[in-house]
Design an enzyme around this catalytic site. Structure first.
Site, PDB file in Angstrom:
ATOM      1  CE  LYS A   1      37.476  33.122  44.106  1.00  0.00           C
ATOM      2  NZ  LYS A   1      36.050  33.287  44.451  1.00  0.00           N
TER       3      LYS A   1
ATOM      4  CB  SER B   1      34.671  31.289  41.467  1.00  0.00           C
ATOM      5  OG  SER B   1      34.466  32.270  42.474  1.00  0.00           O
TER       6      SER B   1
ATOM      7  CB  SER C   1      32.091  31.930  44.371  1.00  0.00           C
ATOM      8  OG  SER C   1      31.606  32.081  43.061  1.00  0.00           O
TER       9      SER C   1
END
Length: 498
Positions: free
Chosen positions: A85, A163, A187
């Protein structure tokens, strides 16, 4: 076989890799080819690192040959491709955190990797690059002005959630078999729900490299995304650092109850949980259903018809499986909204940016969060933490009366790109809470939760439910998700972008 690799589950790929019928290089090359063809249109990866991936895959192969004990001894994710990520640091790889403030020469090139990156490497995963995240991970959507925008594989005019939006897109579109993410207010679960895959937020303290205990208020934990429940459990196993006797190695004193090695996979595979004597127990679970949200007393929260239909589909399936299903009304708490906003802003205040020129490059929402956060008095933060701790105790007590509690995953269908107000931060924050009102309260309470798709709308968009567990209740959530998957067969569906 190569043409069909992305059709296989991560667990099937793992088995073929262990058997020596596939090599890490073959698998990495296949997925890198898919990323090269599709990423420009989907924005799953902010950067791809093919040379490093091939070097890593070749290293795994050499290490296995030299060690002589075969790939089975090299980690539960040996040879499986994944992605970092864009909020995580990998040594030597530029990190931009989805922000123009870290673009170009301002990108962070760290000398050492974050712990979660090291853990996934130790488990044998091969990183193919960095999955897209919104600016500094704060929004519940992944449309950073720094680019790229993560587009929903079911309809590229829609957002992927956030996210961990890039991770969800990569999994849903067959660019990765599974992907790790992080979850501070939803997220992992939000993009998983928007993209029609499975997303698990572990209990606070379970995953040592992303336990939540290092973040203000204990909000942010690391968790897996995958197309199937079993693959989700497999990646969870890989995110756990275990001692030689199979226990999870926790560096901190607080930890969630953790299963024996392989128990998460067993629950996901059979839809069963282990009894006190180690036997497999399916039986009936006691499940509660609610649409109550911690935000109800602060914002106008509306559950759309599509969200209710997805909830009804999930509840009907659970009822048909023989589970005891009851209604649940959560206790209202008017302190939650103000306290969470204070905590979220205070967390933003610690972003290591002080140069006014770089602060001006931030998006309005992020600049607002940081600016407001740096004005929060210590007493206000202490009062907010106290209120949220009291909320946690009450919510844990309510949830713990049941084996699981079911809510809608999202209040609305995946939102059109640009739907969240780009100029008015206050309105933007409100929209995020209205889109996903059932997620952040579980970060506050530290409870485990998993989102799974239960139906597709007439427009072909995935909608699903969230299953909430007791503290340390991941095996029960995986068992229930596996049972739902056996009936609903969501992994058989493929988006147009596939």
């Amino acid at each position: 076989m190569d043409d069909a690799l992305h059709e296989m589950t991560a667990t099937r790929l793992r088995d073929l890799l262990r058997a020596g019928e596939l090599t890490p290089t073959e698998v990495a090359d296949h997925y890198l080819s898919r990323i090269e063809r599709a990423n420009d249109g989907l924005g799953a990866f902010v950067s791809v690192t093919p040379e490093a991936a091939r070097e890593r895959a070749a290293h795994l192969e050499r290490d296995t040959r030299d060690g002589g004990d075969g790939p089975a001894g090299r980690g539960v994710l040996w040879g499986l491709p994944g992605g970092d990520k864009d909020l995580w640091l990998r040594a030597g790889v530029p990190a931009r955190f989805g922000s123009r403030a870290f673009a170009g020469e301002d990108a962070v090139v760290a000398p050492v990797s974050d712990e979660i990156v090291d853990v996934l490497d130790a488990a044998g995963m091969v990183s193919l690059g960095r999955t897209t995240a919104p600016e500094l991970g704060f929004p519940a959507y992944t449309e950073p002005l720094a680019g790229p925008v993560a587009r929903n594989p079911w309809d590229p005019s829609l957002g992927a959630g956030g996210s961990s939006g890039g991770a969800a897109v990569a999994v849903a579109a067959g660019l990765l078999p599974c992907a790790p993410g992080s979850d501070g207010g939803g997220s992992v679960r939000i993009p998983a729900a928007a993209c029609g895959v499975v997303g698990l937020k572990p209990s606070r303290g379970l995953v040592p490299a992303g336990s939540g205990q290092e973040s203000l208020g204990g909000l942010v934990v690391d968790g897996p995304l995958a197309r199937t429940t079993e693959d989700t459990a497999l990646l969870l196993e890989g995110m756990l650092t275990r001692t030689p006797d199979g226990r999870v190695a926790h560096p901190l004193t607080l930890r969630a109850p953790s299963a024996r090695a392989g128990e998460y996979l067993a629950a996901a595979r059979r839809g069963e949980v282990a009894g006190s004597g180690g036997e497999d127990v399916q039986g009936r679970f006691r499940v509660a259903v609610t649409t109550d949200s911690a935000w109800d007393d602060f914002y106008a929260i509306t559950t759309s018809d599509e969200a209710r239909a997805a909830l009804d589909a999930g509840v009907a399936t659970l009822t048909g499986l023989g589970h005891e299903v009851d209604g649940l009304s959560l206790e209202p708490d008017p302190t939650y909204g103000p306290a969470f906003r204070t905590l979220w802003m205070a967390g933003a205040s610690a972003v290591p940016l002080d140069d006014p020129a770089r602060l001006d490059r931030l998006e309005p929402l992020t600049r607002w969060l940081i600016g407001r956060g740096r004005q929060v008095p210590a007493r206000e933060l202490a009062e907010a933490l106290r209120a949220l701790t009291a909320f946690e105790r009450r919510l844990v007590a309510q949830v713990s009366r049941f084996d699981a509690v079911v809510t809608p995953a999202l209040a609305m269908t995946p939102r059109p790109l640009g739907w969240f107000d780009p100029e008015d931060p206050e309105r933007n924050f409100e929209q995020q809470c209205q889109y996903t009102p059932w997620t952040s309260m579980l970060n506050v309470a530290g409870l485990p939760a998993i989102t799974v798709p239960t139906r597709w709308t007439d427009d072909g968009l995935p909608m699903g439910v969230q299953l909430i567990g007791r503290p340390g209740g991941e095996t029960t959530l995986l068992a229930l998700a596996a049972q739902l998957e056996d009936r609903l067969r969501w992994a058989d569906r493929r988006p147009p972008a596939w």
